[in-house]
Design an enzyme around this catalytic site. Structure first.
Site, PDB file in Angstrom:
ATOM      1  CG  HIS A  82      -4.139  -0.068   8.584  1.00 37.94           C
ATOM      2  ND1 HIS A  82      -4.003   0.438   7.307  1.00 37.94           N
ATOM      3  CD2 HIS A  82      -3.373  -1.200   8.624  1.00 37.94           C
ATOM      4  CE1 HIS A  82      -3.182  -0.352   6.612  1.00 37.94           C
ATOM      5  NE2 HIS A  82      -2.804  -1.346   7.380  1.00 37.94           N
ATOM      6  CG  ASP A 118      -0.711  -4.094   7.492  1.00 35.52           C
ATOM      7  OD1 ASP A 118      -0.894  -3.200   6.646  1.00 35.52           O
ATOM      8  OD2 ASP A 118      -0.561  -3.868   8.705  1.00 35.52           O
ATOM      9  CD  GLN A 141      -2.615   1.406   2.511  1.00 32.21           C
ATOM     10  OE1 GLN A 141      -2.793   0.446   3.248  1.00 32.21           O
ATOM     11  NE2 GLN A 141      -3.109   2.606   2.776  1.00 32.21           N
ATOM     12  CB  CYS A 161      -5.912   0.287   4.424  1.00 31.97           C
ATOM     13  SG  CYS A 161      -7.051   1.317   5.382  1.00 31.97           S
TER      14      CYS A 161
END
Length: 224
Positions: free
Chosen positions: A160, A175, A82, A88
């Protein structure tokens, strides 16, 4: 850095995004509790779990992840870095979908995106995502839905999204802020959902046990 509007942690918003992407065969739903009784109400089979949590916990979790051995991010599961602020939610959704293409039906934008991203490295996937006008449009439409007014793209959001998926009998944390997926071990004993929830409880909620800004959402395969 490019910046998008953040997505609301709302299964209806995520399901609308699935439809816009051309994904069928699965749907998102809230996980209302993390005890065995509450998990029993989650539709099975669960393909992925999304977690929304405070950025302060992200920072603590990052310190913990630095102790983990790195995973080859070009091998399954598919991983996207990201670099777009507030993206996200869409990246977590894509992690959930693209790593379950055998259980879901991908058409339209999702099928085209999957074909384009699979041969690339995580960094190259980020560049491809930034240049994908269809995904930008779908994200923008989804970000303006929901029950609350969307903050501006420049607003500093203290939450997030990440995703958990199963690959080869192991639960992986995906992630986009990390350098690679995090392998949290086998799902053999507990199954995928309970294994993912155990990670969420021990590695995330335990870092902020008094906090109430944690949201867990499951992607389940639709049953005929």
């Amino acid at each position: 850095m490019a910046s998008w509007l953040p997505l609301e942690s709302n299964p209806d918003v995520l399901n609308a995004a699935l439809a816009r992407l051309g994904v069928s065969g699965g749907s998102f739903s809230d996980v209302w509790g993390l005890d065995a009784e509450a998990l029993g109400f989650v539709a099975q089979p669960v393909l992925a779990v999304l977690l929304l949590f405070p950025v302060s916990v992200v920072e603590k979790a990052t310190q913990e992840r630095e102790k983990q051995d790195p995973v080859n991010a070009t091998a399954p599961p598919l991983f996207i870095k990201q670099t777009i602020a507030n993206a996200c939610g869409t990246i977590a959704l894509l992690h959930a979908v693209l790593n379950n293409s055998r259980a879901l039906t991908l058409a339209g934008a999702s099928n085209e995106l999957a074909a384009r991203l699979r041969p690339l490295t995580p960094g190259e996937r980020t560049a491809a995502l930034e240049a994908d006008d269809a995904v930008k449009t779908i994200h923008a439409a989804s970000a303006t839905e929901g029950q609350t007014e969307a903050p501006s793209a420049d607003e500093d959001v203290d939450l997030h999204f990440i995703a958990f998926v199963e690959s080869e009998g192991r639960v992986f944390e995906l992630d986009g802020r990390k350098e690679s997926p995090v392998d949290h071990g086998s799902t053999l004993e507990l199954g995928f959902l309970q294994s993912a929830v155990q990670v969420i409880q021990n590695k995330f909620i335990a870092l902020d046990p008094e906090g109430n800004n944690f949201t867990v959402i499951a992607l389940s395969q639709n049953q005929e």
